[in-house]
Design an enzyme around this catalytic site. Structure first.
Site, PDB file in Angstrom:
ATOM      1  N   CYS A 212      -0.389   6.146   0.527  1.00 61.11           N
ATOM      2  CA  CYS A 212       0.231   4.851   0.249  1.00 61.11           C
ATOM      3  C   CYS A 212       1.717   4.948   0.573  1.00 61.11           C
ATOM      4  O   CYS A 212       2.399   5.855   0.114  1.00 61.11           O
ATOM      5  CB  CYS A 212       0.038   4.505  -1.227  1.00 61.11           C
ATOM      6  SG  CYS A 212       0.952   3.048  -1.749  1.00 61.11           S
TER       7      CYS A 212
ATOM      8  N   CYS B 207       4.465  -2.423   0.322  1.00 60.45           N
ATOM      9  CA  CYS B 207       3.721  -3.659   0.538  1.00 60.45           C
ATOM     10  C   CYS B 207       3.812  -4.621  -0.640  1.00 60.45           C
ATOM     11  O   CYS B 207       3.750  -5.829  -0.441  1.00 60.45           O
ATOM     12  CB  CYS B 207       2.250  -3.348   0.796  1.00 60.45           C
ATOM     13  SG  CYS B 207       2.008  -2.227   2.177  1.00 60.45           S
TER      14      CYS B 207
ATOM     15  N   THR C 298       3.871   1.252  -8.082  1.00 63.80           N
ATOM     16  CA  THR C 298       3.840   1.986  -6.825  1.00 63.80           C
ATOM     17  C   THR C 298       5.222   1.984  -6.176  1.00 63.80           C
ATOM     18  O   THR C 298       5.785   0.912  -5.941  1.00 63.80           O
ATOM     19  CB  THR C 298       2.833   1.311  -5.880  1.00 63.80           C
ATOM     20  OG1 THR C 298       1.570   1.310  -6.532  1.00 63.80           O
ATOM     21  CG2 THR C 298       2.731   2.049  -4.574  1.00 63.80           C
TER      22      THR C 298
ATOM     23  N   GLU D 260       3.339   6.594  -8.376  1.00 65.84           N
ATOM     24  CA  GLU D 260       3.287   5.518  -9.350  1.00 65.84           C
ATOM     25  C   GLU D 260       4.123   5.928 -10.554  1.00 65.84           C
ATOM     26  O   GLU D 260       4.215   7.117 -10.875  1.00 65.84           O
ATOM     27  CB  GLU D 260       1.858   5.218  -9.808  1.00 65.84           C
ATOM     28  CG  GLU D 260       1.127   4.258  -8.901  1.00 65.84           C
ATOM     29  CD  GLU D 260       0.365   4.985  -7.819  1.00 65.84           C
ATOM     30  OE1 GLU D 260       0.100   6.201  -8.010  1.00 65.84           O
ATOM     31  OE2 GLU D 260       0.052   4.378  -6.791  1.00 65.84           O
TER      32      GLU D 260
ATOM     33  N   HIS E 265      -2.001  -9.490  -1.393  1.00 64.87           N
ATOM     34  CA  HIS E 265      -2.044  -8.047  -1.576  1.00 64.87           C
ATOM     35  C   HIS E 265      -3.473  -7.507  -1.414  1.00 64.87           C
ATOM     36  O   HIS E 265      -3.661  -6.372  -0.967  1.00 64.87           O
ATOM     37  CB  HIS E 265      -1.458  -7.679  -2.937  1.00 64.87           C
ATOM     38  CG  HIS E 265      -0.957  -6.275  -2.971  1.00 64.87           C
ATOM     39  ND1 HIS E 265      -0.127  -5.750  -2.004  1.00 64.87           N
ATOM     40  CD2 HIS E 265      -1.177  -5.258  -3.848  1.00 64.87           C
ATOM     41  CE1 HIS E 265       0.144  -4.488  -2.283  1.00 64.87           C
ATOM     42  NE2 HIS E 265      -0.490  -4.160  -3.396  1.00 64.87           N
TER      43      HIS E 265
ATOM     44  N   TYR F  57      -4.851  -4.244   1.644  1.00 62.92           N
ATOM     45  CA  TYR F  57      -5.675  -3.037   1.583  1.00 62.92           C
ATOM     46  C   TYR F  57      -6.611  -2.913   2.777  1.00 62.92           C
ATOM     47  O   TYR F  57      -7.071  -1.815   3.105  1.00 62.92           O
ATOM     48  CB  TYR F  57      -6.492  -3.029   0.285  1.00 62.92           C
ATOM     49  CG  TYR F  57      -5.675  -2.711  -0.932  1.00 62.92           C
ATOM     50  CD1 TYR F  57      -4.590  -3.483  -1.296  1.00 62.92           C
ATOM     51  CD2 TYR F  57      -5.986  -1.618  -1.727  1.00 62.92           C
ATOM     52  CE1 TYR F  57      -3.841  -3.184  -2.417  1.00 62.92           C
ATOM     53  CE2 TYR F  57      -5.240  -1.313  -2.846  1.00 62.92           C
ATOM     54  CZ  TYR F  57      -4.168  -2.101  -3.193  1.00 62.92           C
ATOM     55  OH  TYR F  57      -3.421  -1.800  -4.293  1.00 62.92           O
TER      56      TYR F  57
ATOM     57  N   CYS G  17      -3.938  -0.802   5.090  1.00 61.45           N
ATOM     58  CA  CYS G  17      -3.511   0.561   4.752  1.00 61.45           C
ATOM     59  C   CYS G  17      -4.691   1.494   4.524  1.00 61.45           C
ATOM     60  O   CYS G  17      -4.698   2.637   4.970  1.00 61.45           O
ATOM     61  CB  CYS G  17      -2.583   0.550   3.540  1.00 61.45           C
ATOM     62  SG  CYS G  17      -3.332  -0.065   2.021  1.00 61.45           S
TER      63      CYS G  17
ATOM     64  N   GLU H 260      -6.711   3.672  -6.448  1.00 61.47           N
ATOM     65  CA  GLU H 260      -5.895   2.498  -6.121  1.00 61.47           C
ATOM     66  C   GLU H 260      -6.733   1.456  -5.384  1.00 61.47           C
ATOM     67  O   GLU H 260      -6.536   0.247  -5.561  1.00 61.47           O
ATOM     68  CB  GLU H 260      -4.715   2.947  -5.266  1.00 61.47           C
ATOM     69  CG  GLU H 260      -3.704   1.863  -4.990  1.00 61.47           C
ATOM     70  CD  GLU H 260      -2.534   2.389  -4.161  1.00 61.47           C
ATOM     71  OE1 GLU H 260      -1.830   3.304  -4.652  1.00 61.47           O
ATOM     72  OE2 GLU H 260      -2.352   1.931  -3.026  1.00 61.47           O
TER      73      GLU H 260
END
Lengths: 492, 492, 492, 492
Positions: free
Chosen positions: B100, B104, B191, B257, B292, B296, B299, B447
């Site tokens: 990650c 974002c 994050t 995180e 969001h 995913y 990424c 995640e």
């Protein structure tokens, strides 16, 4: 004394001088090493429960060899009750330890070797079975842990042992004299090797005629000269070195795998149970695999019980216990877990006698059991992570919770529903992390995948055992297609 | 200067004094801390690639606010090409970092806040959008990282914010004066928080009329007084402290995180973009989540590419590359990974304009995209573990491979097929371990499950967006059932 | 005569005058009706095999009531061997008929009623069990087929029997006199009802105190006055009327379901085994469901064997037998099929004795078994359609193959590999069509879903049986969380 | 006239004399035949909607060849909007007809042939593309249905066309003269063949140098001399002959497949678009397959919408609408259905231009789209059967419901919740039966599996397109493994 106590066991380990390497250093006192000790504790549970009345039926059995009651882990399976009780014992131990307790490989190897050596003796006039039973009687009477050592490094998987560039890629006999053999090679992924008294070496695959040097079954003491253990690392293993307890997840118990290297280790003849009989290697591997594939229907369901219990607890701490989707996911976890158990029970209750008097599991169902084991724990773990929530992987270390300034803040903000203490939540989330991403996941996931053979090994067996011709005949009967020899068929 | 370099970014971080706790200690130089640095490296890649010609189309875009080319991570989405390019940029960054890259949340928050503040201003006559765009222009010109901070601790999940025993279970306004607001609370699972210049606070759920104090959107510097960061632990995180490189799996990059605690932090009015307008909180949460959830699809497919590449490499090292079942499993991994990507692309290419001029993703497909993300990475990881073999979890530490006595033995026995160096195998297995059980799995699995909302959140949206009445009408049309009002129906 | 022959059975059916409706007409000679006859043939197989030496161990058992050997379908389960043999018998019959053979509901009802009436008698001092055993002895001696009739129409599923608009939505007692009872209502989905000698009526759910009229267990002859059967239609059922054989797929055998309407049917007291004891209805339903959910682990795996055999044959006819993906899919079908079987075996081998002396299956594993049955046959069928290829659904009718002009063309173009006759391919594809889309799919898919309770019914049982508290304790033990009463807990 | 009406279309069909066989008889008036007519109605919907204002954007497009607005089914895809609109059009048609509307194969073939003939002309100096565009212009102006005929019988799947025992197992050129070619062979599974004006013949696979006779692309009128159609049977097809409406499930619409036999059919040169250029056959097959695999992301999601609507309606009729597990299953159906749609949209929105000016879909995503189509409809259908309940397969025929004696009884006992008429329930259950087990399941399940290539075909493409080397490089980069040529590697 046929039933050692936990303390007897620890003492016996202390009396063995083994060469063990871990994180680049040779370990002196391995029994008290913080990384190794939990794996010893897990194995010690097999001794501890054998002395608890509640578990004596499961943990002990009357030996066919001596008539004495022995630890079931040293017992030859005599009937389907034995096979079923093994599964139940394994489930209890999985529940008690939440990890691999490492004594099953040897147990399953005993019965496999008994069957194969019996057949060898009958076919060839050898006396392997007699020697083996004498050895096993000693194991029973001393209540020893025996590591069944099967998996060779294998080098290039496309090549057979004799074709490898380096002939040592499979363990082999490199010398022999009046007193015994000398073996060289390595065994990988050895579960509980360091915690064992003896190592029982077996070939890892069916061998060809020109591969006699690889066809060796024999036993050596765990501290025999020439044996080197290199401890395998596990995810998050070094948390055990941090001095805390919570972040370890499962502080008391753990599994263990090691690379075991045999640098020209001597084996006296009385502990040699196969020496070059390549034509029996396939049978041995399959028989052992049959037993061991069923074992996972016990131990992994026990671990599954712990994981289900952990998410149930966490759902209370988080106030989600009554949400219908949470309840539904827990039901799904239970369903998958019990399906695995059903596989273990079915393969055991449908066992069959062999000529040696040792009972063999149902081979079809054994492979079916294991193939599900390579799938469902992953889905159970996924559901557990769903229910656990993100905090499982974002929670600060337990040391932060103890810090005078941030500790109280963390406890304030991460407190559970209904005043459940923050620490309960910490502990339970760390246990779920352990089982789905940490040291516990090594046993619950990766070992479920590869232990007792990777999924493709089960599929190959399924194809062989499926009797597709018979099924085809059933279909032809119903479709009213004549079942004559194909050569006689005429095209339209 | 609208495009910072990697070095500019590192320098800017060094200039910020943040209070960060990790393993029970306050960290001074967080930029060079071995556990934190990989996560900074990952974020820095968003700067680095913006200066590489090959990636400039993806990494930069012409700002609607200034007309300057800015880093896409600070850009408001103007059209479907913008949305699609975001996905492609995210996939590339996933491929480059294998983790990650943490920038974002802020990006997706910008467009969400723009839409909602625009609507608030139109409805209520406020000037939130003007203030927000001025703020964003500064972010673009300075090329800042902004952490979107949404997830509150939530306490007892059955209770709404105002019902909690402790009112701080959701971040809230505790004071207000002529200059601004004071906020208190915590944000979990943040994050990249520590790697950010600014924190953009948003409510985590739709709020009720009596919960105005919780309805706050505002920005504060990452080093504002009263902010405390507590670093979240990840599986195997402390391997980064061991001094080696191989066992870390992904030595250069990692995610991050943190728990971010706001101890009565002051926010000046010009950085307040919502203040009590509870009726817009639901829209904000959904809009942000929409963006969001699609992210995913970019990424995670990039991370999937890395994992697929890793197992492909390992299959060569182990001599299994040509086995049909290995090839088939890799195809399955590719298929699942590209299905995730398809979700990201589809939700983006079907985006729609809003009144603010900012383009919103297709909400149905956004939730569909994310719901698959909560499933397929787990199956991809399972297949990766299947192909990798057991050595991934039983391999000794890299220090053992360097030991003068056992190192050569390990290298001998664990050598790859075709003379691939043992070290290649070590490195690739450790990378797979990282992605499926280690720090990488935090991003790739946990995640994927919980980021941008747990699966149940997507299911609730799917139910709301599905227009079941319309589908029912289609079925009635074909089944020739009159579609009259039910009240008029007569039973037979 | 305790073991009827197939001919005896057919004759006995001919001697019964039943009112049967099919396609809007009342049927006179139902035994020879082309749509009904295959279902009679399937049931007749339970008689036929009882006279074949090869199957006598499976098909017959020594009655506890008379000491005579009786057809196992009329036997009360005495021990786990009985339960396991039931599964094996059912698998064989599934293999022989490729469909539902319709005699299991009654068999499973016998043992359930035996257990419950025994308990009622002990608790209440009634004599239901004595009456029931006398009845069953007669059934055994006459070797009768008894239809267990459980499923009521249910009306609005949200309402209990007493809340329905029409009180007849659940079968109920409408009158009673010195000689017996009068019942009214309907039973849906009655498998094999028309092929049975007797109907054994049972309530379909746990009833409340005010629902005594619905709490009735009783037996009536299949041709009792007031009973009307309406034959259920199945997919492609009318192919049986076309005069051909091939397109039917399974020409000889088939299942049967009917709506059975009870228009005030009289029942003499000696055939009444429950009359108003609502508090035993839940136990009866669960006990019956337990037995019957396990039965599917036998019959459906037998059908699965036929389907696997059919695709194996088709792969030969089409020249794809050696393709690795075809082999892999067949292995998967075998694996899933045997997993279902394992569920049946495990639930049976883990049975337990009850007070009546009748053995009950393991309830947890019974529900697990059935829940898998609601899933895996669908995936097996999907794989079968994959291997079968598109021709299964695009092949012209058998009459086209017989046409003088196009017949030879079709035979030319659709000829199999290796000169397998086109007709073999036709027949086998039609069998696969039958099992996955046609009349066979009614039994193999829809009945697997809903028979013995829809999946949600199993999930509810799993939740009740899972003992989550115990699992939670296991997790707490390992996580080192005190297991004290929650009330004593203090928050941090 | 570039846009025919539904009536124009029906008239044009009536004007064609085709030889059609069905159930062993030659059909005279095929347009009004009760089995065939629903498939004509479905296709006619493509004409009908083109005249409805609401759908004109989707149904028509400006032709690049003429500048006129033409039916989109005859249009060459010019850009990604065209590709995306195709998907949306297909979804609407699936929603309107609940079946396969049979006009997509030709549409997808047009663009594929355009690309390949353009390339052939550029490479070889031929004039195939000019001829083809002239032909297509005529098709557009006349608004014709063109059947793309690809799938040959294939005989023994292990043998290539030239190796077959019978050379006609793949359609081939058997003669040629000044005026044109003569072709012989058969095409199987021809969707909508009988409802088409023209047949566009294409090879079914990549051909080798010695297989020139099989490398033919050409068009012939649907009623050309020598063409024979044999109608394929579908599950429950003959219900359409029974005179009722309800039991058919989807009375108005249906799909159609036929075996089309070419008995030495003459083709004039102007309609020959490939003649022996074997090296372009692979490209043609892949290109067509690419387009067509994406099409399923449209039509099948439209059918899925109908099925979801049907179960939603049934849940109301049965009083289960508010049960949380029912709602959850419907959400799952929606999720899977929209995932399929996302595949179609993504592959289309990521299309790319080709040299001919015709836009090609993204090939990777096209294959991903289709591979999901071979899976998810089966799970959607399984969930639909779960929600529908057992009555779907046990309900008596509609004639029983009309019978004076049993009709009222059936209506009484099968009445829906909330006084929904029994007939609503009948109709909706029959529709679900149609889509999951009946004629609709041919399109929704079997065609989803095999249409546009069986799943293995997609997997082969995925493997080819995945660029595993690039992914391996990404992994090496992160694992810090040098990416040098393997020959230079030294073992440790």
């Amino acid at each position: 004394m046929t039933l050692k106590t936990r303390e007897d066991y620890l003492t016996s380990l202390r009396n063995m001088k083994k060469r063990i390497f871990l994180f680049g250093e040779e370990i002196e006192n391995y029994v008290d090493h913080p990384i190794i000790r939990p794996s010893i504790n897990a194995l010690a549970m097999t001794y501890e429960l054998s002395h608890q009345e509640q578990y004596q039926n499961l943990m002990t059995e009357k030996s066919r060899l001596s008539g004495n009651f022995v630890n079931r882990f040293t017992h030859l399976f005599q009937n389907n009750d034995d096979l079923v009780n093994k599964i139940k014992m394994q489930r209890v131990l999985g529940q008690k330890t939440g990890c691999c307790f490492q004594r099953c490989v040897g147990m399953d190897a005993f019965s496999a070797i008994d069957i194969v050596t019996n057949k060898m003796d009958k076919d060839l006039g050898t006396d392997y079975n007699g020697k083996f039973r004498k050895y096993l009687l000693w194991v029973q009477e001393e209540d020893l842990v025996v590591d069944g050592a099967m998996t060779d490094p294998k080098g290039d998987r496309q090549l057979s042992p004799s074709e490898q560039l380096d002939p040592d890629m499979y363990l082999r006999i490199v010398d022999e004299n009046d007193n015994g053999l000398v073996i060289r090679g390595a065994k990988l992924h050895q579960t509980g090797a360091i915690n064992s008294h003896e190592i029982l070496v077996m070939p890892t695959r069916a061998l060809k005629e020109n591969e006699k040097e690889y066809a060796v079954v024999c036993a050596v003491p765990g501290d025999a000269e020439g044996i080197i253990y290199v401890y395998g690392r596990q995810t998050s293993d070094s948390r055990k070195l941090e001095g805390g307890e919570i972040d370890v997840g499962n502080f008391q118990f753990g599994g263990q795998e090691a690379v075991v290297i045999f640098e020209d280790v001597f084996v006296p003849w009385e502990k040699v149970f196969m020496n070059g009989e390549v034509e029996y290697t396939g049978l041995l591997v399959e028989t052992f695999a049959g037993y061991h594939r069923v074992s996972y229907g016990g131990c992994k369901t026990g671990m599954g019980d712990v994981l289900i219990g952990a998410v149930q607890a966490v759902s209370k701490y988080q106030g989600t216990e009554q949400a219908s989707h949470i309840k539904d996911k827990i039901v799904e976890m239970v369903h998958l877990n019990e399906t695995l158990y059903a596989g273990g029970i079915a393969a055991s209750s449908e066992g069959e006698p062999t000529d040696s008097g040792t009972q063999i599991v149902n081979m079809m169902l054994a492979n079916v059991c294991k193939l599900n084991i390579t799938r469902f724990p992953y889905e159970i773990a996924r559901l557990a992570q769903d229910i656990a929530g993100g905090l499982m992987v974002t929670m600060p270390s337990e040391k932060d919770f103890e810090h005078p300034e941030v500790g109280p803040l963390l406890k304030k903000y991460l407190v559970g529903a209904d005043n459940y203490p923050t620490e309960f939540r910490q502990r339970m989330l760390r246990l779920i992390e352990n089982l789905t991403l940490g040291t516990g996941a090594v046993a619950y996931l990766a070992e479920s995948m590869h232990g007792a053979g990777s999924p493709m090994a089960q599929r190959i067996m399924l194809r062989r055992l499926a009797d597709l011709d018979q099924k085809e005949d059933m279909a032809k009967q119903i479709a009213n297609i004549p079942n004559e020899n194909q050569d006689n068929l005429k095209p339209d």
